[in-house]
Design a protein around this motif. Structure first.
Motif, PDB file in Angstrom:
ATOM      1  N   MET A   1      31.000 -31.731   6.765  1.00  0.00           N
ATOM      2  CA  MET A   1      31.067 -31.619   8.220  1.00  0.00           C
ATOM      3  C   MET A   1      30.252 -30.419   8.676  1.00  0.00           C
ATOM      4  SD  MET A   1      34.602 -29.761   9.454  1.00  0.00           S
ATOM      5  CE  MET A   1      35.601 -31.218   9.309  1.00  0.00           C
ATOM      6  N   HIS A   2      29.791 -30.505   9.907  1.00  0.00           N
ATOM      7  CA  HIS A   2      29.090 -29.392  10.540  1.00  0.00           C
ATOM      8  C   HIS A   2      29.666 -29.222  11.932  1.00  0.00           C
ATOM      9  CE1 HIS A   2      25.819 -27.456  12.878  1.00  0.00           C
ATOM     10  NE2 HIS A   2      25.720 -26.727  11.783  1.00  0.00           N
ATOM     11  N   ARG A   3      30.121 -28.022  12.256  1.00  0.00           N
ATOM     12  CA  ARG A   3      30.705 -27.743  13.560  1.00  0.00           C
ATOM     13  C   ARG A   3      29.913 -26.632  14.229  1.00  0.00           C
ATOM     14  NH1 ARG A   3      32.540 -31.897  12.648  1.00  0.00           N
ATOM     15  NH2 ARG A   3      34.717 -32.583  12.580  1.00  0.00           N
ATOM     16  N   PRO A   4      29.472 -26.842  15.491  1.00  0.00           N
ATOM     17  CA  PRO A   4      28.664 -25.828  16.178  1.00  0.00           C
ATOM     18  C   PRO A   4      29.499 -24.662  16.676  1.00  0.00           C
ATOM     19  CG  PRO A   4      29.089 -27.669  17.630  1.00  0.00           C
ATOM     20  CD  PRO A   4      29.661 -28.060  16.291  1.00  0.00           C
ATOM     21  N   ALA A   5      28.812 -23.559  16.920  1.00  0.00           N
ATOM     22  CA  ALA A   5      29.462 -22.400  17.526  1.00  0.00           C
ATOM     23  C   ALA A   5      29.974 -22.764  18.904  1.00  0.00           C
ATOM     24  CB  ALA A   5      28.478 -21.231  17.620  1.00  0.00           C
ATOM     25  N   THR A   6      31.054 -22.098  19.320  1.00  0.00           N
ATOM     26  CA  THR A   6      31.635 -22.368  20.636  1.00  0.00           C
ATOM     27  C   THR A   6      31.639 -21.145  21.525  1.00  0.00           C
ATOM     28  OG1 THR A   6      33.857 -21.865  19.801  1.00  0.00           O
ATOM     29  CG2 THR A   6      33.130 -24.155  19.702  1.00  0.00           C
ATOM     30  N   ALA A   7      31.118 -20.009  21.022  1.00  0.00           N
ATOM     31  CA  ALA A   7      31.109 -18.792  21.832  1.00  0.00           C
ATOM     32  C   ALA A   7      30.277 -19.011  23.077  1.00  0.00           C
ATOM     33  CB  ALA A   7      30.547 -17.621  21.022  1.00  0.00           C
ATOM     34  N   THR A   8      30.649 -18.343  24.171  1.00  0.00           N
ATOM     35  CA  THR A   8      29.967 -18.495  25.450  1.00  0.00           C
ATOM     36  C   THR A   8      28.475 -18.255  25.299  1.00  0.00           C
ATOM     37  OG1 THR A   8      31.939 -17.746  26.612  1.00  0.00           O
ATOM     38  CG2 THR A   8      29.854 -17.700  27.820  1.00  0.00           C
ATOM     39  N   GLY A   9      27.680 -19.218  25.803  1.00  0.00           N
ATOM     40  CA  GLY A   9      26.230 -19.070  25.780  1.00  0.00           C
ATOM     41  C   GLY A   9      25.609 -19.451  24.468  1.00  0.00           C
ATOM     42  N   MET A  10      26.421 -19.859  23.462  1.00  0.00           N
ATOM     43  CA  MET A  10      25.848 -20.177  22.170  1.00  0.00           C
ATOM     44  C   MET A  10      26.041 -21.628  21.780  1.00  0.00           C
ATOM     45  SD  MET A  10      26.684 -16.920  19.763  1.00  0.00           S
ATOM     46  CE  MET A  10      25.826 -17.715  18.422  1.00  0.00           C
ATOM     47  N   ALA A  11      27.056 -22.287  22.297  1.00  0.00           N
ATOM     48  CA  ALA A  11      27.378 -23.629  21.818  1.00  0.00           C
ATOM     49  C   ALA A  11      26.207 -24.574  22.031  1.00  0.00           C
ATOM     50  CB  ALA A  11      28.616 -24.161  22.548  1.00  0.00           C
ATOM     51  N   GLY A  12      25.533 -24.921  20.945  1.00  0.00           N
ATOM     52  CA  GLY A  12      24.434 -25.861  20.995  1.00  0.00           C
ATOM     53  C   GLY A  12      23.174 -25.324  21.635  1.00  0.00           C
ATOM     54  N   ALA A  13      23.130 -24.023  21.993  1.00  0.00           N
ATOM     55  CA  ALA A  13      21.983 -23.511  22.731  1.00  0.00           C
ATOM     56  C   ALA A  13      20.776 -23.298  21.852  1.00  0.00           C
ATOM     57  CB  ALA A  13      22.361 -22.196  23.411  1.00  0.00           C
TER      58      ALA A  13
ATOM     59  N   ALA B   1      41.140 -22.742  10.634  1.00  0.00           N
ATOM     60  CA  ALA B   1      40.270 -21.670  11.125  1.00  0.00           C
ATOM     61  C   ALA B   1      40.222 -21.663  12.644  1.00  0.00           C
ATOM     62  CB  ALA B   1      38.868 -21.836  10.540  1.00  0.00           C
ATOM     63  N   SER B   2      40.183 -22.857  13.257  1.00  0.00           N
ATOM     64  CA  SER B   2      40.132 -22.957  14.713  1.00  0.00           C
ATOM     65  C   SER B   2      41.425 -22.445  15.346  1.00  0.00           C
ATOM     66  CB  SER B   2      39.866 -24.405  15.114  1.00  0.00           C
ATOM     67  OG  SER B   2      39.718 -24.534  16.502  1.00  0.00           O
ATOM     68  N   ASP B   3      42.571 -22.770  14.717  1.00  0.00           N
ATOM     69  CA  ASP B   3      43.840 -22.265  15.234  1.00  0.00           C
ATOM     70  C   ASP B   3      43.889 -20.741  15.161  1.00  0.00           C
ATOM     71  OD1 ASP B   3      44.666 -24.824  15.720  1.00  0.00           O
ATOM     72  OD2 ASP B   3      45.930 -24.977  13.935  1.00  0.00           O
ATOM     73  N   HIS B   4      43.349 -20.187  14.079  1.00  0.00           N
ATOM     74  CA  HIS B   4      43.340 -18.732  13.914  1.00  0.00           C
ATOM     75  C   HIS B   4      42.504 -18.059  14.994  1.00  0.00           C
ATOM     76  CE1 HIS B   4      43.065 -14.800  11.907  1.00  0.00           C
ATOM     77  NE2 HIS B   4      41.767 -14.869  12.133  1.00  0.00           N
ATOM     78  N   SER B   5      41.369 -18.692  15.349  1.00  0.00           N
ATOM     79  CA  SER B   5      40.437 -18.072  16.296  1.00  0.00           C
ATOM     80  C   SER B   5      40.671 -18.521  17.735  1.00  0.00           C
ATOM     81  CB  SER B   5      38.998 -18.400  15.893  1.00  0.00           C
ATOM     82  OG  SER B   5      38.746 -19.789  16.031  1.00  0.00           O
ATOM     83  N   GLY B   6      41.680 -19.337  17.954  1.00  0.00           N
ATOM     84  CA  GLY B   6      41.900 -19.858  19.293  1.00  0.00           C
ATOM     85  C   GLY B   6      40.786 -20.762  19.763  1.00  0.00           C
ATOM     86  N   GLY B   7      40.151 -21.450  18.830  1.00  0.00           N
ATOM     87  CA  GLY B   7      39.056 -22.345  19.179  1.00  0.00           C
ATOM     88  C   GLY B   7      37.739 -21.646  19.419  1.00  0.00           C
ATOM     89  N   HIS B   8      37.682 -20.336  19.169  1.00  0.00           N
ATOM     90  CA  HIS B   8      36.477 -19.539  19.408  1.00  0.00           C
ATOM     91  C   HIS B   8      35.714 -19.397  18.095  1.00  0.00           C
ATOM     92  CE1 HIS B   8      34.116 -16.307  21.361  1.00  0.00           C
ATOM     93  NE2 HIS B   8      34.174 -15.705  20.185  1.00  0.00           N
ATOM     94  N   ALA B   9      34.417 -19.710  18.110  1.00  0.00           N
ATOM     95  CA  ALA B   9      33.586 -19.569  16.909  1.00  0.00           C
ATOM     96  C   ALA B   9      32.239 -19.009  17.307  1.00  0.00           C
ATOM     97  CB  ALA B   9      33.420 -20.916  16.211  1.00  0.00           C
ATOM     98  N   VAL B  10      31.871 -17.862  16.721  1.00  0.00           N
ATOM     99  CA  VAL B  10      30.603 -17.227  17.064  1.00  0.00           C
ATOM    100  C   VAL B  10      29.459 -17.741  16.201  1.00  0.00           C
ATOM    101  CG1 VAL B  10      31.720 -15.130  17.887  1.00  0.00           C
ATOM    102  CG2 VAL B  10      31.035 -15.290  15.486  1.00  0.00           C
ATOM    103  N   ASP B  11      29.761 -18.570  15.210  1.00  0.00           N
ATOM    104  CA  ASP B  11      28.712 -19.061  14.336  1.00  0.00           C
ATOM    105  C   ASP B  11      29.022 -20.502  13.958  1.00  0.00           C
ATOM    106  OD1 ASP B  11      26.437 -19.145  12.811  1.00  0.00           O
ATOM    107  OD2 ASP B  11      27.135 -17.762  11.256  1.00  0.00           O
ATOM    108  N   ASP B  12      27.970 -21.266  13.643  1.00  0.00           N
ATOM    109  CA  ASP B  12      28.179 -22.623  13.162  1.00  0.00           C
ATOM    110  C   ASP B  12      28.863 -22.596  11.797  1.00  0.00           C
ATOM    111  OD1 ASP B  12      26.657 -23.241  15.396  1.00  0.00           O
ATOM    112  OD2 ASP B  12      25.645 -24.886  14.387  1.00  0.00           O
ATOM    113  N   THR B  13      29.511 -23.689  11.464  1.00  0.00           N
ATOM    114  CA  THR B  13      30.207 -23.810  10.191  1.00  0.00           C
ATOM    115  C   THR B  13      29.818 -25.116   9.515  1.00  0.00           C
ATOM    116  OG1 THR B  13      32.131 -22.528  10.925  1.00  0.00           O
ATOM    117  CG2 THR B  13      32.472 -24.019   9.073  1.00  0.00           C
ATOM    118  N   ALA B  14      29.510 -25.032   8.233  1.00  0.00           N
ATOM    119  CA  ALA B  14      29.240 -26.237   7.426  1.00  0.00           C
ATOM    120  C   ALA B  14      30.183 -26.213   6.229  1.00  0.00           C
ATOM    121  CB  ALA B  14      27.791 -26.274   6.959  1.00  0.00           C
ATOM    122  N   LEU B  15      30.734 -27.373   5.908  1.00  0.00           N
ATOM    123  CA  LEU B  15      31.653 -27.525   4.781  1.00  0.00           C
ATOM    124  C   LEU B  15      31.280 -28.785   4.012  1.00  0.00           C
ATOM    125  CD1 LEU B  15      35.014 -27.079   6.751  1.00  0.00           C
ATOM    126  CD2 LEU B  15      33.916 -25.310   5.369  1.00  0.00           C
ATOM    127  N   MET B  16      31.388 -28.736   2.691  1.00  0.00           N
ATOM    128  CA  MET B  16      31.171 -29.934   1.878  1.00  0.00           C
ATOM    129  C   MET B  16      32.115 -29.884   0.689  1.00  0.00           C
ATOM    130  SD  MET B  16      27.669 -31.627   0.343  1.00  0.00           S
ATOM    131  CE  MET B  16      27.147 -30.137  -0.513  1.00  0.00           C
TER     132      MET B  16
END
Length: 435
Positions: free
Chosen positions: A211-223, A412-427
């Motif tokens: 899976m790949h999940r994008p950053a969600t921080a303000t101004g960064m999500a998908g930018a 991880a999302s529950d820990h950060s309150g849905g806030h992520a400053v960087d993309d995440t990849a997992l395999m």
């Protein structure tokens, strides 16, 4: 030898003269433009993957095939040939790839003048398309001798042609929508997705997921395009290679390094059985292609399934250690010392060690980028961290690969309150219980 005849204009595919296609070619702005490193790098990678001698990215209008990129060719005589002489018109006519393993006998291309002029023994061409689906031209590789192209080589060329199309789409959309942050973000995500495999391959006896999940921080999500990437592919015989990487930085420059890394690993892993050797060649490629000062980390596992699980070797280039979840829920770190890959650091075969590993039925290997361990809330609270990740992984005991990744991301999302400053990849690669 009989002189080769050109097809008449009326014998060319009607698609060549389609007004909408010709307009798309004009809109691309590529005709009569100077060579560019972006396309030359992809052509060089096509040669590295196939071992051919010449590679082209061509753009064709109604009368000529223009060589936007031509590697392995003396360009003193020009950078184009007549559309009737080039196999490119066949790509335009069918919209499909064309592979001629023996060009002098293949009835589709044997009578084309380019076969003699370029010394074509074998030819493999893949369509390059505009954002609205019109075939602009093709990415092709030439070998002086008749030869087969393997399934791995064909898939790599297919991916490279898609990357050329994505680059064109990115340029056009950015030019049309510079004032639209939303449009730029969506396009960046498209390019990001093109650097990841559309789906992982079927692996008998194994349960795999990514899976790949994008950053969600303000101004960064998908930018911006970021440098997380992963891949899983067969190398030789029954051996497989799993890779996870993270390029420093964002944007188009990072995407170019990401593409170079992914395609170099694919090419080198089919030639080498040692993951440390693959990382060494990737390090050399960063310097050879004269990429920017950006560096990358990578983790690489080469393994072979057998009747009782899988046996493999693991190497790392400054990447977070892989984790093994045993069937009983125990979690182990898989370490292999290795420095980050950078064109500023001379490549050395001593820079990357290896670790052997064994997975039995029910065991699983997790590769990830640091986006998950660095997840934190927007008040800069504590990081999710290595310990929480290991604890969350242990709690997924017995879970399938896809379910495991979803549960790790959720933790991880529950820990950060849905806030992520960087993309995440997992395999994850899991040996199916009872396999």
């Amino acid at each position: 030898m009989a002189k080769k005849t050109r097809p008449l204009a009326g014998e060319l595919p009607r698609a060549v003269f389609d007004p909408a296609r010709l307009a798309a070619v004009a809109d691309s702005g590529l005709l009569d433009s100077a060579p560019e490193s972006t396309f030359d790098d992809l052509a060089q990678l096509a040669l590295a993957v196939t071992g051919g001698q010449k590679a082209f990215f061509t753009v064709a209008d109604g009368r000529r095939s223009f060589w936007k990129s031509a590697v392995g060719v003396d360009l003193a005589a020009g950078r184009e040939n007549d559309i009737r002489d080039s196999p490119c018109h066949l790509l335009i006519g069918t919209g499909e790839e064309l592979v001629a393993e023996n060009a002098v006998t293949d009835p589709r291309i044997k009578d084309l003048a380019a076969v003699d002029a370029l010394g074509v023994g074998a030819w493999a061409g893949y369509p390059v398309v505009s954002p609205d689906g019109h075939v602009l031209g093709g990415l092709c590789v030439v070998d002086k001798d008749a030869r087969p192209f393997t399934a791995v080589q064909r898939e790599a060329l297919r991916t490279l042609a898609r990357s050329v199309s994505s680059e064109i789409a990115l340029r056009q959309a950015l030019g049309l929508a510079r004032a639209s942050a939303e449009a730029s973000a969506a396009l960046a995500r498209t390019l990001q997705d093109s650097l990841l495999p559309p789906r992982l391959p079927e692996t008998p006896g194994l349960d795999v997921a990514a899976m790949h999940r994008p950053a969600t921080a303000t101004g960064m999500a998908g930018a911006e395009v970021v440098g997380d990437f992963y891949d899983l592919f067969r190398t030789r015989g029954t051996s497989w290679c799993a890779v996870m990487g993270d390029v420093c930085g964002k944007g188009i420059a990072a995407a170019k390094v990401t593409a170079l890394a992914r395609y170099t690993v694919r090419a080198e892993a089919t030639q080498r059985t040692r993951p440390a050797g693959v990382l060494y060649r990737l390090h050399e490629a960063l310097a050879e292609q004269q990429v920017s000062e950006r560096f990358l980390t990578a983790a690489l596992a080469v393994f072979r399934p057998d009747a009782d699980g899988i046996t493999g070797r693991y190497a790392s280039a400054g990447h977070p250690p892989a984790l093994i979840r045993r069937a009983d829920g125990t979690v182990e770190e898989l370490h292999a010392d290795g420095i980050v890959l950078s064109p500023e650091i001379p490549a050395s075969r001593d820079h990357h060690g290896e670790t052997h590993f064994r997975l039995s039925p029910g065991d699983a290997l997790l590769l990830y980028t640091d986006g998950i361990t660095e997840a934190r809330d927007d008040n800069r609270g504590p990081l999710f961290g290595d310990d929480r990740l290991a604890t969350a992984l242990a709690a997924t005991r017995g879970a399938a690969a896809a379910d495991t990744l979803e549960r790790l991301w959720r933790a991880a999302s529950d820990h950060s309150g849905g806030h992520a400053v960087d993309d995440t990849a997992l395999m994850m690669v899991r040996v199916t219980p009872g396999a």
